[in-house]
Structures are given as structure tokens and as C-alpha cells.
Design a protein around this motif. Sequence first.
Motif, PDB file in Angstrom:
ATOM      1  N   GLN A 394       0.851  -1.190   0.000  1.00  0.00           N
ATOM      2  CA  GLN A 394       0.000   0.000   0.000  1.00  0.00           C
ATOM      3  C   GLN A 394       0.885   1.238   0.000  1.00  0.00           C
ATOM      4  O   GLN A 394       1.612   1.498   0.956  1.00  0.00           O
ATOM      5  CB  GLN A 394      -0.928   0.020   1.216  1.00  0.00           C
ATOM      6  N   HIS A 395       0.795   2.020  -1.074  1.00  0.00           N
ATOM      7  CA  HIS A 395       1.580   3.245  -1.184  1.00  0.00           C
ATOM      8  C   HIS A 395       0.796   4.465  -0.719  1.00  0.00           C
ATOM      9  O   HIS A 395       1.386   5.459  -0.289  1.00  0.00           O
ATOM     10  CB  HIS A 395       2.028   3.450  -2.634  1.00  0.00           C
ATOM     11  N   ARG A 399      -3.925   3.690  -3.441  1.00  0.00           N
ATOM     12  CA  ARG A 399      -2.969   3.172  -4.425  1.00  0.00           C
ATOM     13  C   ARG A 399      -2.235   1.953  -3.874  1.00  0.00           C
ATOM     14  O   ARG A 399      -1.613   2.029  -2.811  1.00  0.00           O
ATOM     15  CB  ARG A 399      -1.963   4.248  -4.837  1.00  0.00           C
ATOM     16  N   GLU A 401       0.124  -1.705  -4.942  1.00  0.00           N
ATOM     17  CA  GLU A 401       0.933  -2.495  -5.870  1.00  0.00           C
ATOM     18  C   GLU A 401       0.776  -3.962  -5.470  1.00  0.00           C
ATOM     19  O   GLU A 401       0.888  -4.300  -4.284  1.00  0.00           O
ATOM     20  CB  GLU A 401       2.396  -2.063  -5.771  1.00  0.00           C
ATOM     21  N   SER A 453       2.521  -1.919   4.229  1.00  0.00           N
ATOM     22  CA  SER A 453       1.789  -0.659   4.099  1.00  0.00           C
ATOM     23  C   SER A 453       2.677   0.502   4.499  1.00  0.00           C
ATOM     24  O   SER A 453       3.246   0.507   5.591  1.00  0.00           O
ATOM     25  CB  SER A 453       0.528  -0.667   4.968  1.00  0.00           C
ATOM     26  N   HIS A 454       2.800   1.470   3.603  1.00  0.00           N
ATOM     27  CA  HIS A 454       3.526   2.695   3.912  1.00  0.00           C
ATOM     28  C   HIS A 454       2.591   3.736   4.515  1.00  0.00           C
ATOM     29  O   HIS A 454       3.007   4.864   4.774  1.00  0.00           O
ATOM     30  CB  HIS A 454       4.180   3.244   2.642  1.00  0.00           C
TER      31      HIS A 454
END
Length: 475
Positions: A394-395, A399, A401, A453-454
Motif C-alpha cells: 500500500q503506497h 494506491r 501495488e 503498508s507505507h
Amino acid sequence: MLRGLYDHSPRFFQTLMMNVYARAKIGIRFSGKYPQFLDEVLRMQWLDAGALVAWQKRRFAAIFSQAQQHVPYYRRLFAEHGFQPAKIDDLQELRRLPVLEKTQLRRNPKDFINPTRKIAYLMRTSGTSGAPIATPYCAESLQWTTALITRFYRAAGADPRDRSIHLSDPRIVPHSEKRVFWRRNWVDNSLWFSLHHLKGDNIPAFFRAMRDFRPVYIDGYPTFIGEIARWVNAGGLAGQLPLAAVFTTSEIVTPDVRKCIERAFATRIHDMYGATEGAPIITQCPVGTYHIVPESGIVEFLRPDGSPAGPGEPAEMIVTSLRIWSRPILRYRIGDTAVLGEKPCPCGRSWPVVEQLSGRRAEWIVTADGRRLSMFSYQVFQVARNVEESQIIQHALDRFEVKLVTLPGYGDEDEAVIRRRFEEILGYRARIEMRYVDSIPRTAGGKRPAVISHVASGSFSSPSDGAGAPEDRKA
């Protein structure tokens, strides 16, 4: 089709469908040989170490002699290595055999099935290291496992069939529900809450329903139980719903989460580690020590070079199940690490002690409406096919990937299923970048996180403070 019917049915019909399903499952778990197995494991918990090892050798010989005759993988493996499961004198002899990898189970699942055992129930792994794995349980395997879990609950002052609340199923209530975020399971005397709806504005309704229900215990994911406990403590409501116990699984119980939950519900947490694949169970005894449950399986603690690790050394766990007849696993790389203890536990059980257990960290994402979704990879990939390994990154709130290692047969429809699952779970359309790769790198500790997750990088007590979630569970 059944999922769509359930989601679009009135609440009454959803409850009816849930109870029909529960009756079938409960009927298997607590019938047949379950009473006999429960009597047996209640007696066995006080055996000395020598008697338990002798029992393990007999059990191993029974399960894997049958596998030698009927399971293709083990028939070939034992012939190649000249291994006779009925004739082993020492469990160390298992090291003559190679380690079984998860990719082997995913690629050739039928190669590991014992056809003489009728499949009664199919469980899927949580997918904490990638794509979930389906594990078939025969009735005897399920009843033996249930007996071991019942013993664990009783040691904590409860019974699985006591009045209870479950916080572990993300899809028990359709996402479109706006008011009643739980469903009553009359068959097993429980109330099941929707994790999808667990967010700030709904927590008061959750707690009122829990308090009105007056359960003996709560079980589920510590992340979600902790969210409710934090609200309870902040509102000065601690102790208004006293419980006999809280049972947690699937995630690391961090010290701050443990303290918060135990204060809110005026009880102790009793934590359990177990893998659906049939791996040995690790549970906390009443003293609070983590033990390997010897009647569930054999655990080898190995260094990176494959040699046995001693007490106090961080080591990889290689496991052999003694509770699954229908799909036996022998020397299986479960993907988690632990530290074997040396000192005996004052509880009086001679079971091996685990000082530290690593790997089952809470891997959650954060949604645009403020929800924290744990076990996110499992929710996405439980209906996906032809996926060997996966990782979700999770960006941003909208969003993601997705890295995938696919199996033969993967196509456009498989990708469409994954994209639909994202939208169903999130409740909104996000940007999803699908990346097809040959392999997914592991961390320095040998893990392959299912979710990174970021956004959800904060601790339990302060979601935005940037502190990472602790990696280790300590006794």
C-alpha cells in the motif's frame, strides 16, 4: 453464487444461512471421536517428557505408515530415502528427509492427499506469507484438533461452546450494512461481528451489543479487539464487560495491546499460534508461558545452515503435524522463527517452552474511511486461483501495488477476480498496479510479508507516530 445470495438477503435469512453452515461444522467438530479424544488429551497434559516423546513416535508411525501406502508424495519420498516410518527409534531420524516447501503444496495439492480419508471440512491458511493454502480435514483430524483447543480454553476458565463473541471474520455482514454489524450464531451460542465495519463511529454500537450479549469470552484478532478496548478505556468504561478470558490468534500480541485489552475487559489474554496447514500448536498456559503442544506435532529448531539450534538461539521452525491424517505434512517450512526455552515452566507441564515467537506480525492496511484491515491478503486471495505467491504493497490510501507469482492457467479472469475483491473489501475503487514477477524477495529474517503498508506504519497506541509494529512475541 452463495456469497451473492447471502449479501443480498434480509438479515433473517443471512442468520438462517449462517446457522445452517454452523450446524454442519459444529456437528463434525464435537461429535464422533471428540469426547474420547478430549478425555485422552486432558489426561496427557500431565505426562512426563519421555512418555510424550514415546506417544509422538507411535502417532508418527501411524499417520505416516498410512501415508506411505496411500499418499503419492510420501510413497516416492520414503522409497527414495529408504525410510520406514514404522521403524524409527529416534525422532532425530526425520532429518534424513528433505524440507517440504509451501510451493510444493500449492503446485501439486493432490500429491499430498490421503484418499482413504473422507474430507469433512476445508480450511484456508491466513496467507500471512503469500497466497492462502487450502487444507482438507477429515472428521478425525478436526475432532482431535478441537479436543486440543478445548483443553486450551478450559485451562483459561472457559469452554469453546460457552456464550462468546467472535472478532475474526471480515465478511459475516455485507459491506452495505449501515446499522446491525453482527449476526447471531444460535448453534454455537455466539455473536459474530463484522471486522469490515469496525471503525470509530460504529464502535459504540459494537460495545453496546457486546455488553447486552454478556459473553463468557471473546476470541479473534488482537488488532480488532484492541480497537474496541482502546475506545472502552478512553470512555471510562473499563470493567463494564468482565470476561473469563480473551483468546487471540493470527497476529502478534504486542505489550501495549495486551495491557489495553486486559484492562478493558478485566481479564487475561490467552494467545495461541497455529497454522491451518496442520502445523503444531503453540499456546500460553495459565502461567503465561508459551508451550509447544506435543500432541499436535513435532517442531525442529534449525540454524540457517540446517543444523539443530540450541535453547536461546533464534531459529527457523520446521514442523511435522501429528493432527492431520487427510493431508499429512512432514518437515514443513512454516516460515516462522522462534527461540526455544530451557527452563521448565512452573505450570507443571513438561511441554517444550518457547521464549520468543517471531513472524506473525499484524499486517494491516488503512482505508480511506479510517478502517484498519488486518489479514488483508487473506481476504483478497481466499477466492483467487492460480496464484503461487503474492505480496500487497500500500503506497497511499487509494494506491496499491500487487506482486504475483502465478501458476499455469492464470489469465485475465483471475486478475479481474483480484481487482473485484479489492473494491469489495475497500468499499471504493483504488488504483491497483499488478506486477507479475518470477519471485518475491524475502526479508533478512527469511520472511516474505504478505502485506507492506507505507500508510499503516504506526503503533497501536498512536497510528500516526511512525513507529513500526513489534516483530516478536515474548512469553
